[in-house]
Design an enzyme around this catalytic site. Structure first.
Site, short mmCIF file in Angstrom:
data_model
loop_
_atom_site.label_atom_id
_atom_site.label_comp_id
_atom_site.label_asym_id
_atom_site.label_seq_id
_atom_site.Cartn_x
_atom_site.Cartn_y
_atom_site.Cartn_z
N HIS A 153 27.52 34.70 29.42
CA HIS A 153 28.90 34.39 29.80
C HIS A 153 28.97 33.26 30.82
O HIS A 153 30.03 32.68 31.03
CB HIS A 153 29.57 35.64 30.39
N ASP A 360 31.63 26.81 35.81
CA ASP A 360 32.08 28.09 35.27
C ASP A 360 31.69 28.17 33.80
O ASP A 360 31.82 27.17 33.08
CB ASP A 360 33.61 28.19 35.40
C1 GDG Z 1 32.59 35.53 33.63
C2 GDG Z 1 32.25 34.03 33.70
C3 GDG Z 1 33.72 33.66 31.71
C4 GDG Z 1 41.16 38.15 38.34
N1 GDG Z 1 41.82 38.65 39.38
C5 GDG Z 1 42.51 39.72 38.91
C6 GDG Z 1 42.23 39.85 37.55
N2 GDG Z 1 41.41 38.87 37.23
C7 GDG Z 1 40.93 38.65 35.85
C8 GDG Z 1 41.47 37.34 35.31
C9 GDG Z 1 40.47 37.05 34.22
C10 GDG Z 1 39.19 37.65 34.77
O1 GDG Z 1 39.55 38.55 35.82
C11 GDG Z 1 38.28 36.60 35.39
O2 GDG Z 1 37.68 35.92 34.35
P1 GDG Z 1 36.98 34.51 34.54
O3 GDG Z 1 36.64 34.01 33.20
O4 GDG Z 1 37.94 33.60 35.23
O5 GDG Z 1 35.75 34.72 35.51
P2 GDG Z 1 34.47 35.75 35.71
O6 GDG Z 1 34.88 37.08 36.18
O7 GDG Z 1 33.55 35.00 36.61
O8 GDG Z 1 33.80 35.91 34.26
C12 GDG Z 1 33.41 33.21 33.15
C13 GDG Z 1 33.90 35.16 31.64
O9 GDG Z 1 32.78 35.84 32.21
C14 GDG Z 1 34.07 35.63 30.19
O10 GDG Z 1 33.03 35.20 29.39
O11 GDG Z 1 34.92 33.03 31.30
O12 GDG Z 1 33.07 31.84 33.14
O13 GDG Z 1 31.95 33.63 35.05
O14 GDG Z 1 40.80 37.69 33.04
O15 GDG Z 1 42.80 37.51 34.89
N3 GDG Z 1 42.75 40.81 36.77
C15 GDG Z 1 43.60 41.70 37.35
N4 GDG Z 1 43.91 41.63 38.69
C16 GDG Z 1 43.41 40.66 39.50
O16 GDG Z 1 43.73 40.59 40.70
N5 GDG Z 1 44.14 42.67 36.61
#
Ligand code: GDG
Length: 471
Positions: A153, A360
């Site tokens: 990821h 990222d």
């Molecule tokens: C890894 C990789 C890759 C965030 N704050 C809240 C909340 N979130 C949710 C967001 C989003 C998710 O968490 C974060 O996803 P990201 O993709 O931005 O980042 P990582 O957690 O680092 O994920 C990344 C991912 O895996 C998938 O393959 O895209 O690059 O690092 O969905 O909305 N959700 C809620 N409350 C919050 O305060 N409910």
């Protein structure tokens, strides 16, 4: 019917209130569609290696406790102090210890033991992320011949960086025991291919034997998507909720939003600096923009994370101290998590989405922000060129997060962007989301793993197999 075994560090057991993270969001569609067993760490520490199983519908969730040493060495240690920084191009933050590395292999063995007890011959195994790189290798050592796929990821850096990781020469080639290794972008896949060519001198299209059959590891690109239409509908409803109404009533002018776990890869300090430059260069926007940064805490036991939390607090305080007046504060920095519904409504209410990670794998927030918009009057996405999402989102305002003046200028550009340009960019971005919806992501990966075809791979490397003896 074959079951899908999903193995990842954390398991989103229904209703257990797991911290929000990208993996849970990404796997939702796969869990809906297949009979799955999701196995991983319970999030609890105990000395007894207790394992519990929960059921929801036809799916089972198997979670096992870790010991205190496991947590320190495998999770806080090798996974989060070595693999996470190095894979995000931050060699300067890596702290390697052999003890942590051995804890990492030990937990991979523990997960393999749990898995082999439950696995039937036609089950398919899908392993997720950097915590579990050698899992196929330890499963093969236990005689497992099932199809096993791996998806990373997070980014994979080029070999010039990867080879600085002690013991990379045992860990990275262990990926050769998977049938399929998937990455978020062609760039990550190419970095892996370059590593294999440079370090192992491996030509493409060779094969070696494992067990009774011939096995070949293949490499593919499978960018993670989101449930675009569903998220759009959710946002359309959520924008009318009380919470969003209260937020919008409490700010003069327009909303700019950032949502990220508190992690150095997300570029929050540099983003705040960019906002400060914007405020300094554009007094005409004072009193007319409020930047809401939602940042649930993460990994706060690790020193870099707690230091960063303090630094971000201090910068947010400095910005507000320098520019606030009695009627307006330029930013709100919020450490508590919000519900998915609330987030979707806030994205939709925002005129600008600021997503500027230093590096990222993909970044689902960028995708959610686009999905949430009203196509009649869409907000503008400012996106780091170093997020995996940038490879699909050429129509975003792409920025270099290392250049705060340029990011500040991009904010000014987004704020002043005419409706017609916003609509044109948004329709291109939304089309990109629909081309690669989340259901397709799981399907494409599983099809490629199960049938060996439909692989969106880089041709030259798609049939790569490490030479016998290394894997
Ligand atoms: C890894 C990789 C890759 C965030 N704050 C809240 C909340 N979130 C949710 C967001 C989003 C998710 O968490 C974060 O996803 P990201 O993709 O931005 O980042 P990582 O957690 O680092 O994920 C990344 C991912 O895996 C998938 O393959 O895209 O690059 O690092 O969905 O909305 N959700 C809620 N409350 C919050 O305060 N409910």
């Amino acid at each position: 019917m074959a079951r899908i075994f999903i193995i990842s560090n954390r398991v989103a057991v229904p209703k257990a209130g797991l911290q929000p993270g990208g993996l849970e969001v990404a796997l939702k569609a796969t869990l809906k569609k297949h009979t799955c067993v999701w196995l991983g760490w319970s999030g609890e520490l105990s000395d007894t290696a207790r394992t519990q199983t929960f059921h929801k519908g036809r799916n089972a969730y198997v979670v096992t406790d870790l010991g205190g040493d496991d947590f320190e060495e495998y999770y806080n240690g090798f996974a989060n102090r070595v693999l996470w920084p190095i894979f995000h191009y931050r060699l300067d933050l890596a702290e390697f210890s052999r003890r942590d590395l051995s804890g990492y292999w030990r937990v991979n063995n523990q997960f393999a033991d749990e898995l082999v007890q439950r696995l039937k011959p036609d089950d398919i195994v899908w392993v997720h992320d950097y915590h579990l790189i050698p899992l196929a290798k330890v499963l093969r050592e236990r005689g497992v011949n099932n199809r096993i796929g791996f998806f990373l990821h997070i980014p994979l850096p080029p070999p010039e960086i990867l080879t600085a990781m002690p013991n990379h020469d045992t860990l990275i080639p262990a990926l050769g025991d998977y049938d399929l290794v998937g990455f978020q972008t062609d760039g990550d896949a190419a970095n892996f291919a370059r590593y294999l060519a440079r370090e192992l001198g491996t030509p493409t299209h060779i094969s070696h034997r494992l067990g009774d059959g011939e096995r070949a590891m293949r490499i593919g690109t499978f960018p993670v998507g989101i449930e675009t239409r569903e998220f759009n509908r959710l946002a359309g409803r959520a924008v009318r909720t009380q919470l969003v109404g209260q937020v919008m009533k409490s700010i003069p002018g327009v909303l700019m939003i950032g949502v990220d776990r508190l992690d150095y890869s997300k570029g929050i300090p540099a983003r705040l600096e960019a906002y400060e430059r914007f405020l300094a260069a554009h007094p005409e926007w004072h009193g007319k923009i409020t930047y809401l940064q939602i940042t649930p805490k993460s990994r706060s036991q690790i020193k870099e994370y707690s230091e960063m939390a303090e630094a971000v607090n201090a910068t947010a305080g400095r910005i507000n101290g320098a520019y606030s007046n009695a009627a307006w504060s330029p930013m709100r920095y919020v450490n508590r998590p919000y519900s998915r519904t609330a987030l979707s409504g806030l994205y939709r209410a925002a005129k600008v989405g600021l997503v500027t990670p230093m590096r990222d794998g993909m970044n689902l927030v960028a995708k959610e922000f686009v999905a949430a918009q009203d196509d009649e009057d869409p907000g503008v996405l400012i996106l780091s060129r170093f997020a995996g999402a940038a490879s699909e989102f050429g129509a975003a305002v792409l920025v270099n997060p290392y250049d705060p003046d340029a990011v500040g200028a991009a904010i000014a550009r987004a704020m002043a962007m005419p409706l017609e340009e916003r609509r044109r960019r948004h329709s291109e971005l939304f089309a990109a989301l629909l081309r690669n919806d989340i259901a397709d992501w799981g399907d494409n990966f599983l099809k490629a793993l199960g049938t060996g075809n439909k692989l969106r791979a880089i041709d030259a490397i798609k049939d790569f197999v490490p030479p016998a003896g290394i894997a």
